[in-house]
Design an enzyme around this catalytic site. Structure first.
Site, mmCIF file in Angstrom:
data_model
loop_
_atom_site.group_PDB
_atom_site.id
_atom_site.type_symbol
_atom_site.label_atom_id
_atom_site.label_comp_id
_atom_site.label_asym_id
_atom_site.label_seq_id
_atom_site.Cartn_x
_atom_site.Cartn_y
_atom_site.Cartn_z
ATOM 1 N N ASP A 37 0.858 -1.193 0.000
ATOM 2 C CA ASP A 37 0.000 0.000 0.000
ATOM 3 C C ASP A 37 0.890 1.238 0.000
ATOM 4 O OD1 ASP A 37 -2.028 2.082 0.806
ATOM 5 O OD2 ASP A 37 -3.269 0.322 1.139
ATOM 6 N N ASP A 79 4.150 2.015 -4.382
ATOM 7 C CA ASP A 79 3.158 2.617 -5.271
ATOM 8 C C ASP A 79 2.931 1.693 -6.467
ATOM 9 O OD1 ASP A 79 1.679 4.141 -7.027
ATOM 10 O OD2 ASP A 79 2.764 5.997 -6.583
ATOM 11 N N GLY A 127 -12.906 6.949 -2.415
ATOM 12 C CA GLY A 127 -13.460 7.728 -1.305
ATOM 13 C C GLY A 127 -14.972 7.686 -1.355
ATOM 14 N N TYR A 145 -15.361 7.143 -11.568
ATOM 15 C CA TYR A 145 -14.968 6.013 -10.713
ATOM 16 C C TYR A 145 -15.630 4.726 -11.218
ATOM 17 C CZ TYR A 145 -15.100 3.124 -6.412
ATOM 18 O OH TYR A 145 -15.019 2.099 -5.497
ATOM 19 N N LYS A 168 -13.985 1.269 -13.009
ATOM 20 C CA LYS A 168 -14.262 -0.080 -12.504
ATOM 21 C C LYS A 168 -14.721 -0.982 -13.654
ATOM 22 C CE LYS A 168 -13.462 0.178 -8.020
ATOM 23 N NZ LYS A 168 -12.282 -0.504 -7.478
ATOM 24 N N GLU A 224 -14.226 9.624 3.766
ATOM 25 C CA GLU A 224 -15.135 8.698 4.457
ATOM 26 C C GLU A 224 -16.425 8.507 3.666
ATOM 27 O OE1 GLU A 224 -14.109 11.581 5.385
ATOM 28 O OE2 GLU A 224 -15.677 12.824 6.252
ATOM 29 N N LYS A 225 -17.030 7.328 3.840
ATOM 30 C CA LYS A 225 -18.279 7.027 3.145
ATOM 31 C C LYS A 225 -19.455 7.268 4.101
ATOM 32 C CE LYS A 225 -18.159 4.160 -0.128
ATOM 33 N NZ LYS A 225 -18.442 2.866 -0.729
ATOM 34 N N ALA A 226 -20.684 7.144 3.549
ATOM 35 C CA ALA A 226 -21.887 7.565 4.293
ATOM 36 C C ALA A 226 -22.009 6.972 5.706
ATOM 37 C CB ALA A 226 -23.127 7.263 3.469
ATOM 38 N N ARG A 276 -30.076 3.405 -0.342
ATOM 39 C CA ARG A 276 -28.858 2.596 -0.476
ATOM 40 C C ARG A 276 -28.972 1.352 0.400
ATOM 41 N NH1 ARG A 276 -28.222 5.931 -3.681
ATOM 42 N NH2 ARG A 276 -26.369 7.064 -4.357
HETATM 43 P P1 NAD Z 1 -9.537 2.228 0.997
HETATM 44 O O1 NAD Z 1 -9.328 3.580 0.375
HETATM 45 O O2 NAD Z 1 -9.617 2.144 2.474
HETATM 46 O O3 NAD Z 1 -8.424 1.213 0.473
HETATM 47 C C1 NAD Z 1 -7.769 1.338 -0.758
HETATM 48 C C2 NAD Z 1 -6.279 1.334 -0.484
HETATM 49 O O4 NAD Z 1 -5.586 1.382 -1.745
HETATM 50 C C3 NAD Z 1 -5.813 2.553 0.329
HETATM 51 O O5 NAD Z 1 -5.199 2.147 1.532
HETATM 52 C C4 NAD Z 1 -4.839 3.250 -0.604
HETATM 53 O O6 NAD Z 1 -3.746 3.854 0.047
HETATM 54 C C5 NAD Z 1 -4.407 2.120 -1.513
HETATM 55 N N1 NAD Z 1 -3.852 2.617 -2.764
HETATM 56 C C6 NAD Z 1 -4.386 3.587 -3.553
HETATM 57 N N2 NAD Z 1 -3.568 3.832 -4.579
HETATM 58 C C7 NAD Z 1 -2.486 3.016 -4.436
HETATM 59 C C8 NAD Z 1 -1.287 2.836 -5.175
HETATM 60 N N3 NAD Z 1 -1.031 3.564 -6.253
HETATM 61 N N4 NAD Z 1 -0.403 1.924 -4.734
HETATM 62 C C9 NAD Z 1 -0.647 1.193 -3.598
HETATM 63 N N5 NAD Z 1 -1.759 1.336 -2.862
HETATM 64 C C10 NAD Z 1 -2.667 2.235 -3.275
HETATM 65 O O7 NAD Z 1 -10.870 1.639 0.324
HETATM 66 P P2 NAD Z 1 -11.698 0.334 0.703
HETATM 67 O O8 NAD Z 1 -13.028 0.793 1.146
HETATM 68 O O9 NAD Z 1 -10.902 -0.574 1.541
HETATM 69 O O10 NAD Z 1 -11.882 -0.293 -0.748
HETATM 70 C C11 NAD Z 1 -11.087 -1.362 -1.237
HETATM 71 C C12 NAD Z 1 -11.491 -1.670 -2.664
HETATM 72 O O11 NAD Z 1 -12.883 -1.992 -2.720
HETATM 73 C C13 NAD Z 1 -11.283 -0.509 -3.620
HETATM 74 O O12 NAD Z 1 -10.864 -1.018 -4.866
HETATM 75 C C14 NAD Z 1 -12.653 0.089 -3.770
HETATM 76 O O13 NAD Z 1 -12.824 0.766 -4.982
HETATM 77 C C15 NAD Z 1 -13.522 -1.161 -3.672
HETATM 78 N N6 NAD Z 1 -14.882 -0.849 -3.227
HETATM 79 C C16 NAD Z 1 -15.112 -0.467 -1.937
HETATM 80 C C17 NAD Z 1 -16.403 -0.178 -1.522
HETATM 81 C C18 NAD Z 1 -16.698 0.254 -0.112
HETATM 82 O O14 NAD Z 1 -17.876 0.452 0.203
HETATM 83 N N7 NAD Z 1 -15.727 0.389 0.782
HETATM 84 C C19 NAD Z 1 -17.467 -0.268 -2.435
HETATM 85 C C20 NAD Z 1 -17.199 -0.650 -3.745
HETATM 86 C C21 NAD Z 1 -15.912 -0.956 -4.119
#
Ligand code: NAD
Length: 324
Positions: free
Chosen positions: A32, A50, A75, A148, A152, A190-192, A219
């Site tokens: 990460d 990265d 986000g 976004y 996906k 943060e989300k909802a 939702r």
């Molecule tokens: P999050 O933002 O907490 O986790 C994503 C992580 O990816 C972060 O820690 C971020 O630092 C890391 N990251 C981003 N760019 C990077 C890079 N270039 N190199 C290395 N690391 C990188 O989000 P989450 O809620 O844990 O979501 C995880 C996955 O699930 C994501 O792909 C998100 O799109 C997907 N998702 C989440 C939700 C939800 O409700 N949380 C819903 C739909 C999809």
């Protein structure tokens, strides 16, 4: 011992997934841009890196049997629906997917999981808050309401193209609003559910909390442990997806706010204000996941929110103590 790589291990779902994989006896490498800020880091090896850099992706897949690709520029509505971060969201997330998938395939990784999102579903099926349609087969003609969601959708197609052309075993899930403790609760990403809990926890007795939109938008929200269970079942199955991982317990946003208020025991009112809201209605359709994986959420929304509120309330109090 099976070796797994979790990309995005410093994030919310990644941190919980690592914990689950460790409990199942995996050796886990995490990667990460940042470490998990809530200490949810049980990786055997954690690499700060990265994934937009192809060399980092090549390094982290070495010796790995299965990959979980969750890293994304991500986000809540305040981050992905304002339009301000569109270029970064598309560029950064697409690069992570392009690099990780290609490196995994080159290194002979057997299986790779990709976390897509309900945001890829077309807006035209989500205009009626009482009757949204999000079955897996309703994805096309494509018309997501955010960049976004478009990224996906592109990446889902990328994973399935690799599966068809190279034989790498791909698993794709479309997450619907995952929530729970140890997730981002402040700072703009943060989300909802977390935002709602924070606003309620910070509010003074008798005051009001602000809720974006008219509050009639709907939702559903899935508790993190149920999400991780579904991911593991998908990985162990012979089904590739794409499949929804979500809850069918749909609620209006104002009722959701009332739930958070009720859990807090405070007397608060709701003030609806203009803000980024996304589609009018969204609910998971779990027919396919029930049929293929026999999976059902175990926690109700209320149970999940009680656990989440407790954790965020404690963080709000801790932050207030640090300031004073
Ligand atoms: P999050 O933002 O907490 O986790 C994503 C992580 O990816 C972060 O820690 C971020 O630092 C890391 N990251 C981003 N760019 C990077 C890079 N270039 N190199 C290395 N690391 C990188 O989000 P989450 O809620 O844990 O979501 C995880 C996955 O699930 C994501 O792909 C998100 O799109 C997907 N998702 C989440 C939700 C939800 O409700 N949380 C819903 C739909 C999809």
């Amino acid at each position: 011992m099976k070796k797994a790589l979790v990309c995005g291990a410093g994030g919310f779902i990644g941190g919980h997934l690592v914990k689950r994989l460790k409990a199942e006896g995996f050796w886990v490498r995490g990667v990460d841009l940042k470490e998990n800020e809530y200490g949810n880091n049980m990786c055997d090896e954690f690499i700060l890196g990265d994934l937009r850099e192809p060399s980092v992706a090549r390094k982290v897949v070495e010796g790995i049997e299965e990959v979980y690709q969750l890293a994304a520029d991500m986000g809540g509505a305040g981050y992905i629906f304002t339009g301000e971060h569109d270029a970064g969201v598309m560029h950064n997330s697409a690069l992570c997917n392009l690099n990780v998938l290609d490196a995994a395939e080159q290194a002979g990784v057997k299986k790779i999981f990709y976390s897509s999102s309900a945001c890829m579903y077309p807006e035209y099926n989500q205009l009626d808050p009482d009757n949204p349609k999000c079955s897996e087969d309703s994805a096309y003609p494509a018309a997501p309401d955010s960049e976004y969601g478009w990224e996906k959708l592109f990446s889902e197609r990328l994973y399935f193209a690799y599966q068809r052309n190279t034989g790498i075993d791909v698993k794709v899930a479309r997450f619907h609003n995952i929530f729970g403790p140890q997730g981002t609760w402040t700072g703009g990403k943060e989300k909802a559910p977390a935002a709602m809990c924070r606003k309620v926890a910070e509010a003074e007795e008798g005051s009001s909390i602000e809720v974006w939109g008219d509050g009639k938008q709907t939702r559903s929200f899935l508790y993190i442990d149920d999400c991780v269970e579904a991911v593991r079942r998908l990985m162990e199955s012979d089904f590739s997806g794409p499949v929804n991982i979500g809850s069918e317990e749909m609620i209006s946003i104002n009722d959701f706010a009332r739930m958070a208020i009720d859990i807090s025991g405070k007397k608060l009112s709701i003030k609806n204000i203009p803000g980024p809201t996304g589609v009018r209605g969204r609910n998971s359709d779990n027919k396919l996941i029930r049929e293929k994986l026999g999976w059902e959420p175990q926690k109700t929304l209320r149970q999940g929110m009680e656990l989440t509120f407790k954790w965020i309330h404690a963080n709000v109090q801790k932050a207030a103590q640090e300031v004073s």
